[in-house]
Design an enzyme around this catalytic site. Structure first.
Site, PDB file in Angstrom:
ATOM      1  N   ARG A 141      -7.036  12.947   0.910  1.00 48.45           N
ATOM      2  CA  ARG A 141      -5.985  13.412   1.837  1.00 48.45           C
ATOM      3  C   ARG A 141      -4.590  12.923   1.446  1.00 48.45           C
ATOM      4  NH1 ARG A 141      -7.327  10.034   7.302  1.00 48.45           N
ATOM      5  NH2 ARG A 141      -9.283  11.134   7.077  1.00 48.45           N
ATOM      6  N   HIS A 142      -4.511  11.857   0.639  1.00 51.85           N
ATOM      7  CA  HIS A 142      -3.174  11.431   0.184  1.00 51.85           C
ATOM      8  C   HIS A 142      -3.176  11.166  -1.324  1.00 51.85           C
ATOM      9  CE1 HIS A 142      -5.054   7.625   1.210  1.00 51.85           C
ATOM     10  NE2 HIS A 142      -4.823   7.739   2.501  1.00 51.85           N
ATOM     11  N   GLU A 187      -8.626   0.791  -3.371  1.00 57.58           N
ATOM     12  CA  GLU A 187      -9.577   0.833  -2.256  1.00 57.58           C
ATOM     13  C   GLU A 187     -10.398   2.106  -2.378  1.00 57.58           C
ATOM     14  OE1 GLU A 187      -7.127   1.008   1.162  1.00 57.58           O
ATOM     15  OE2 GLU A 187      -6.339  -0.994   0.919  1.00 57.58           O
ATOM     16  N   ASP A 211       0.013   4.458  -0.307  1.00 60.06           N
ATOM     17  CA  ASP A 211      -0.618   5.735   0.091  1.00 60.06           C
ATOM     18  C   ASP A 211       0.320   6.615   0.903  1.00 60.06           C
ATOM     19  OD1 ASP A 211      -2.914   4.655  -0.939  1.00 60.06           O
ATOM     20  OD2 ASP A 211      -3.825   4.235   1.008  1.00 60.06           O
ATOM     21  N   HIS A 212       1.129   5.968   1.738  1.00 59.69           N
ATOM     22  CA  HIS A 212       1.926   6.737   2.699  1.00 59.69           C
ATOM     23  C   HIS A 212       3.016   7.564   2.024  1.00 59.69           C
ATOM     24  CE1 HIS A 212      -0.259   4.802   5.900  1.00 59.69           C
ATOM     25  NE2 HIS A 212      -0.157   3.704   5.192  1.00 59.69           N
ATOM     26  N   HIS A 240      -4.031  -4.352   7.608  1.00 62.56           N
ATOM     27  CA  HIS A 240      -4.167  -3.183   8.471  1.00 62.56           C
ATOM     28  C   HIS A 240      -3.319  -3.333   9.735  1.00 62.56           C
ATOM     29  CE1 HIS A 240      -6.139   0.686   9.052  1.00 62.56           C
ATOM     30  NE2 HIS A 240      -5.752   0.488  10.294  1.00 62.56           N
ATOM     31  N   GLY A 241      -2.377  -2.459   9.857  1.00 57.42           N
ATOM     32  CA  GLY A 241      -1.549  -2.420  11.067  1.00 57.42           C
ATOM     33  C   GLY A 241      -0.523  -3.538  11.152  1.00 57.42           C
ATOM     34  N   ARG A 271       3.697  18.655   2.329  1.00 57.94           N
ATOM     35  CA  ARG A 271       4.284  19.884   1.782  1.00 57.94           C
ATOM     36  C   ARG A 271       3.540  20.409   0.550  1.00 57.94           C
ATOM     37  NH1 ARG A 271       9.542  21.837   2.973  1.00 57.94           N
ATOM     38  NH2 ARG A 271       9.606  21.729   5.229  1.00 57.94           N
ATOM     39  N   GLY A 316       1.033  -1.350   4.322  1.00 55.43           N
ATOM     40  CA  GLY A 316       1.488  -0.030   3.916  1.00 55.43           C
ATOM     41  C   GLY A 316       2.405   0.638   4.916  1.00 55.43           C
ATOM     42  N   GLN A 317       1.812   1.127   5.993  1.00 57.36           N
ATOM     43  CA  GLN A 317       2.509   1.986   6.959  1.00 57.36           C
ATOM     44  C   GLN A 317       3.869   1.441   7.392  1.00 57.36           C
ATOM     45  OE1 GLN A 317       1.779   4.899   8.839  1.00 57.36           O
ATOM     46  NE2 GLN A 317       3.489   4.563  10.218  1.00 57.36           N
ATOM     47  N   GLU A 360     -11.256  -9.161   2.457  1.00 55.70           N
ATOM     48  CA  GLU A 360     -10.020  -8.823   3.166  1.00 55.70           C
ATOM     49  C   GLU A 360     -10.374  -8.585   4.626  1.00 55.70           C
ATOM     50  OE1 GLU A 360      -7.606  -5.703   1.456  1.00 55.70           O
ATOM     51  OE2 GLU A 360      -6.506  -5.403   3.333  1.00 55.70           O
ATOM     52  N   THR A 373      -7.227   6.559  10.154  1.00 50.96           N
ATOM     53  CA  THR A 373      -7.110   5.516   9.132  1.00 50.96           C
ATOM     54  C   THR A 373      -8.388   4.679   9.179  1.00 50.96           C
ATOM     55  OG1 THR A 373      -5.754   3.680   8.352  1.00 50.96           O
ATOM     56  CG2 THR A 373      -5.866   3.986  10.732  1.00 50.96           C
ATOM     57  N   THR A 374      -8.545   3.721   8.284  1.00 52.93           N
ATOM     58  CA  THR A 374      -9.788   2.938   8.229  1.00 52.93           C
ATOM     59  C   THR A 374      -9.940   2.125   9.519  1.00 52.93           C
ATOM     60  OG1 THR A 374      -9.305   2.746   5.886  1.00 52.93           O
ATOM     61  CG2 THR A 374     -11.134   1.452   6.713  1.00 52.93           C
ATOM     62  N   ARG A 380      -9.268   8.235  -1.267  1.00 50.55           N
ATOM     63  CA  ARG A 380     -10.267   8.639  -0.273  1.00 50.55           C
ATOM     64  C   ARG A 380     -11.134   9.769  -0.821  1.00 50.55           C
ATOM     65  NH1 ARG A 380      -9.288   7.108   5.339  1.00 50.55           N
ATOM     66  NH2 ARG A 380     -10.932   8.615   5.732  1.00 50.55           N
ATOM     67  N   HIS A 439      -5.479   3.762  -1.907  1.00 50.04           N
ATOM     68  CA  HIS A 439      -6.798   4.129  -1.398  1.00 50.04           C
ATOM     69  C   HIS A 439      -7.098   5.549  -1.862  1.00 50.04           C
ATOM     70  CE1 HIS A 439      -9.555   4.405   2.441  1.00 50.04           C
ATOM     71  NE2 HIS A 439     -10.181   4.743   1.336  1.00 50.04           N
ATOM     72  N   ASN A 479       0.853  -1.186   0.000  1.00 48.58           N
ATOM     73  CA  ASN A 479       0.000   0.000   0.000  1.00 48.58           C
ATOM     74  C   ASN A 479       0.895   1.245   0.000  1.00 48.58           C
ATOM     75  OD1 ASN A 479      -1.503   2.220   0.913  1.00 48.58           O
ATOM     76  ND2 ASN A 479      -3.100   0.851   1.669  1.00 48.58           N
TER      77      ASN A 479
HETATM   78  N1  PXP Z   1      -5.925  -2.919   3.635  1.00 47.67           N
HETATM   79  C1  PXP Z   1      -6.877  -1.953   3.636  1.00 47.67           C
HETATM   80  C2  PXP Z   1      -8.221  -2.289   3.086  1.00 47.67           C
HETATM   81  C3  PXP Z   1      -6.588  -0.657   4.115  1.00 47.67           C
HETATM   82  O1  PXP Z   1      -7.545   0.287   4.120  1.00 47.67           O
HETATM   83  C4  PXP Z   1      -5.284  -0.380   4.582  1.00 47.67           C
HETATM   84  C5  PXP Z   1      -4.952   0.994   5.072  1.00 47.67           C
HETATM   85  O2  PXP Z   1      -5.090   1.931   4.070  1.00 47.67           O
HETATM   86  C6  PXP Z   1      -4.321  -1.404   4.535  1.00 47.67           C
HETATM   87  C7  PXP Z   1      -4.678  -2.665   4.080  1.00 47.67           C
HETATM   88  C8  PXP Z   1      -2.910  -1.190   4.968  1.00 47.67           C
HETATM   89  O3  PXP Z   1      -2.852  -0.812   6.306  1.00 47.67           O
HETATM   90  P1  PXP Z   1      -1.475  -0.335   6.922  1.00 47.67           P
HETATM   91  O4  PXP Z   1      -1.089   0.932   6.251  1.00 47.67           O
HETATM   92  O5  PXP Z   1      -1.807  -0.155   8.371  1.00 47.67           O
HETATM   93  O6  PXP Z   1      -0.478  -1.425   6.680  1.00 47.67           O
END
Ligand code: PXP
Length: 260
Positions: A48-49, A69, A8-9, A213-214, A17, A235-236, A150, A99-100, A44, A42, A6
């Site tokens: 935001r990103h 997403e 997005d970050h 997620h996480g 910036r 992602g993160q 998922e 976050t979601t 959104r 994602h 992911n």
């Molecule tokens: N899967 C889904 C559906 C998500 O919404 C996210 C966060 O955007 C992730 C996976 C990845 O989560 P993380 O950035 O915490 O790894």
């Protein structure tokens, strides 16, 4: 185990910036070279990103399948149908969340989700639902005819972080913070058991199972041990680590854990 990265970050950093740097597009080739199987983004509603132009360019140029997403809103689904990613994952969205924060309300939003899935399928886009690991939700997802589900691993990841101490109390209002360590351990075990059971059930029903997620290099190991899960979207933790190791190395390290 397949890995969706992911990205997005990367756009989060750029938007801090509001300049053109770093560009998530530059990650695509690196993700492929490092062994990732999918790009996840994602788009959104609050942008935001990831921006519309990011989504358009990433989907057009990615050497890997793109998992887009988005919320179950007609304006977002129209964009998805125009851009035609490989897959759309329907996620819940709240404006104020960091976050979601939970899975999709598949039962409450059944009719709207059904119409959305039909539209995506008409455009040859496979569909995934981002859901909590709960039997009634898995059954409803199966009825809706999606290819993937998922599982939201956020609760597991939060409990893990509380036990091992890298969750900021100031940013979270979780009541579990007050719980003793042995209780947290039991709760993690129960959560993992639930994810495992629901994954097995979903697979038996013919659904393909992803999770995310996480997840990070520590807590991902127990999720990898769940045989019915085919894919993780992360992602993160990968992007955070890439600041110190570079993106290619951060993905390689994660992929090595997933392939063990
Ligand atoms: N899967 C889904 C559906 C998500 O919404 C996210 C966060 O955007 C992730 C996976 C990845 O989560 P993380 O950035 O915490 O790894």
């Amino acid at each position: 185990m397949l890995l969706g990265v992911n990205i997005d970050h990367i756009a989060v950093l750029r938007e801090a910036r509001r300049i053109g740097d770093p560009d998530p597009l530059d990650a695509l080739g690196i993700c492929k070279r490092a062994g990732a199987d999918q790009i996840t983004i994602h788009l959104r509603e609050d942008r935001r990103h990831i921006q519309d132009s990011d989504a358009q360019n990433i989907i057009a140029l990615s050497p890997l399948p793109v998992n887009l997403e988005c919320a179950t809103e007609s304006s977002m689904i129209d964009i998805a149908c125009r851009l035609r990613p490989h897959r759309v994952t329907l996620v819940p969205e709240k404006r104020q969340e960091v976050t979601t924060e939970g899975g999709l309300d598949v039962i409450g939003g059944y009719d709207k989700i059904q119409k959305t899935i039909a539209k995506l399928h008409d455009n040859d886009i496979e569909v995934s639902l981002f859901i909590d690991p709960k039997e009634s939700i898995v059954v409803a997802s199966r009825e809706l005819g999606v290819e993937w589900i998922e599982f939201h691993t956020g609760r597991y990841a939060n409990l893990y972080a509380m036990l091992y101490g890298n969750l900021s109390k100031t940013n979270h209002t979780l009541v579990e913070f007050e719980l003793p360590r042995h209780t947290l351990k039991e709760m993690i075990k129960t959560e993992l058991h639930t994810i495992e059971q629901q994954s097995a059930q979903a697979k038996t029903m013919g659904l393909q199972v992803a999770a995310g997620h996480g997840l990070n290099m520590q807590n991902v190991k127990a999720i990898c041990a769940i045989g019915a899960i085919e894919e993780l979207n992360i992602g993160q933790s990968i992007i955070a680590r890439s600041i110190f190791t570079g993106l290619e190395q951060a993905i390689r390290e994660m992929k090595a854990i997933l392939d063990k």
